[in-house]
Design a protein around this motif. Structure first.
Motif, mmCIF file in Angstrom:
data_model
loop_
_atom_site.group_PDB
_atom_site.id
_atom_site.type_symbol
_atom_site.label_atom_id
_atom_site.label_comp_id
_atom_site.label_asym_id
_atom_site.label_seq_id
_atom_site.Cartn_x
_atom_site.Cartn_y
_atom_site.Cartn_z
ATOM 1 N N GLN A 101 -14.742 31.385 22.599
ATOM 2 C CA GLN A 101 -16.141 31.804 22.437
ATOM 3 C C GLN A 101 -16.221 32.910 21.388
ATOM 4 O O GLN A 101 -15.238 33.592 21.140
ATOM 5 C CB GLN A 101 -16.688 32.359 23.762
ATOM 6 C CG GLN A 101 -16.584 31.405 24.937
ATOM 7 C CD GLN A 101 -17.411 30.148 24.718
ATOM 8 O OE1 GLN A 101 -18.572 30.237 24.333
ATOM 9 N NE2 GLN A 101 -16.802 28.980 24.938
ATOM 10 N N ALA A 102 -17.433 33.066 20.829
ATOM 11 C CA ALA A 102 -17.615 34.152 19.854
ATOM 12 C C ALA A 102 -18.535 35.200 20.461
ATOM 13 O O ALA A 102 -19.407 34.887 21.280
ATOM 14 C CB ALA A 102 -18.212 33.615 18.580
ATOM 15 N N THR A 103 -18.348 36.450 20.068
ATOM 16 C CA THR A 103 -19.241 37.518 20.526
ATOM 17 C C THR A 103 -20.474 37.540 19.616
ATOM 18 O O THR A 103 -20.509 36.850 18.596
ATOM 19 C CB THR A 103 -18.569 38.904 20.424
ATOM 20 O OG1 THR A 103 -18.362 39.183 19.041
ATOM 21 C CG2 THR A 103 -17.258 38.955 21.167
ATOM 22 N N GLU B 219 -9.579 23.766 25.723
ATOM 23 C CA GLU B 219 -10.198 25.100 25.656
ATOM 24 C C GLU B 219 -10.899 25.308 24.316
ATOM 25 O O GLU B 219 -10.430 24.845 23.295
ATOM 26 C CB GLU B 219 -9.126 26.189 25.812
ATOM 27 C CG GLU B 219 -8.418 26.187 27.141
ATOM 28 C CD GLU B 219 -9.272 26.783 28.248
ATOM 29 O OE1 GLU B 219 -10.310 27.390 27.946
ATOM 30 O OE2 GLU B 219 -8.888 26.637 29.413
ATOM 31 N N LYS B 220 -12.011 26.009 24.363
ATOM 32 C CA LYS B 220 -12.728 26.363 23.125
ATOM 33 C C LYS B 220 -13.009 27.865 23.159
ATOM 34 O O LYS B 220 -13.674 28.345 24.081
ATOM 35 C CB LYS B 220 -14.076 25.628 23.031
ATOM 36 C CG LYS B 220 -13.965 24.130 22.867
ATOM 37 C CD LYS B 220 -13.747 23.742 21.402
ATOM 38 C CE LYS B 220 -13.378 22.278 21.273
ATOM 39 N NZ LYS B 220 -12.088 22.016 20.645
ATOM 40 N N ILE C 158 -14.058 36.487 17.585
ATOM 41 C CA ILE C 158 -13.590 35.372 18.406
ATOM 42 C C ILE C 158 -12.814 35.933 19.598
ATOM 43 O O ILE C 158 -11.944 36.799 19.423
ATOM 44 C CB ILE C 158 -12.667 34.439 17.586
ATOM 45 C CG1 ILE C 158 -13.387 33.968 16.311
ATOM 46 C CG2 ILE C 158 -12.193 33.251 18.410
ATOM 47 C CD1 ILE C 158 -12.464 33.395 15.253
#
Ligand code: ADP
Length: 272
Positions: free
Chosen positions: A78-80, A75-76, A85
């Motif tokens: 995501q950033a907004t 899993e990685k 994060i």
């Protein structure tokens, strides 16, 4: 944005995040390998099963095992667009963040010095969109070094601790140091979990105290910390960990599960 504006934003986000988290609980141990991450994950799962909103934050920078225990190694996060994060959603039960998610590969070693470790821990608290949580469970690295100190200071007043030990002296002596550490930082100790306490032979039913017995009781008597539960050695814990399934999602009536239920009882009645 210049550095001082960035620092200001980060401080604001930290306060906003903490104001939405009812209880922060640090899971600490005196040394590695005593089952701290296993206990932290299963406490989180147990609270989620009880209907609570739970976050799990793994700051064991040199040995992040939560992604393995939850079977989420690839899993990685995501950033907004605002550079926040988004924590990984584990089966709609837990919001999870771990340094393990940020490494290119599980076998990467992290060689970070104090200020960088402090920075990443701060980011996990301020820049991760935790949202409203009943509990944030923090899996801290073993010992009383930089990382437990950083997180305890950032969480400030109101953070609480659960300590994990195995029954024998080499572990309980180190946990005594963790107890002193918590007391110096005014971190309320909810209690101690004694892990790997005895093994019942599946063939003959006889119990062997592989790591001796009584460590948790000794800490209760000598250091005045509550013994929350004694979790036996159960080969299914190793198996489920390697398979990436939290133990309590597969076994809910075993002796170990019953001890986990005892461990979370005082957590369920915590006031903010
Ligand atoms: P730590 O976080 O303290 O380094 P871990 O939680 O990673 O320790 O556990 C170390 C190993 O011990 C893992 O393989 C885990 O599955 C196993 N383990 C932990 N608790 C138990 C237990 N009660 N019975 C059997 N194996 C256990």
């Amino acid at each position: 944005m210049n550095q001082s504006e960035k620092d200001e934003l980060s401080a604001k986000r930290l306060q906003e995040n903490l104001s939405k988290i009812k209880n922060t609980i640090l899971v600490l141990s005196g040394k590695g390998g005593v089952g701290k991450s296993t206990v932290a994950t299963n406490i989180a799962i147990s609270l989620a099963k009880a209907g609570k909103k739970v976050g799990l934050m793994d700051i064991d920078i040199h040995g992040p095992s939560i992604p393995i225990i939850l079977g989420m190694e690839n899993e990685k996060p995501q950033a907004t667009s605002e550079e926040e994060i988004i924590p990984i959603n584990y089966q709609d039960m837990l919001k999870v963040i771990s340094i393990g998610f940020l490494l290119d590969s599980q076998s990467d070693a992290v060689i970070w010095r104090g200020p960088l470790k402090h920075g990443v821990i701060r980011q996990f608290l301020s820049d991760v969109k935790w949202g409203e949580l009943d509990y944030l469970i923090v899996d801290s690295p073993p010992g009383t070094g930089d990382e437990p100190l950083s997180i305890a200071q950032m969480l400030g007043k109101g953070a609480k601790a659960v300590l994990v030990t195995t029954p024998q002296k080499v572990s309980t002596e180190d946990v005594r140091k963790s107890i002193t550490f918590c007391r110096q930082l005014n971190l309320e100790i909810i209690g101690v979990v004694e892990n790997m306490a005895g093994f019942v032979c599946p063939k003959c039913g006889k119990e062997t105290k592989i790591f001796k017995s009584g460590g948790g009781k000794y800490l209760e008597d000598k250091m005045n910390v509550k013994l929350l539960g004694s979790i036996p050695i159960d080969p299914a814990i190793v198996e489920t960990t390697d398979d990436g399934i939290p133990y309590l999602l597969k076994y809910d009536a075993s002796p170990a599960s019953q001890e986990f239920a005892k461990v979370i009882k005082p957590l369920l009645t915590l006031d903010k």
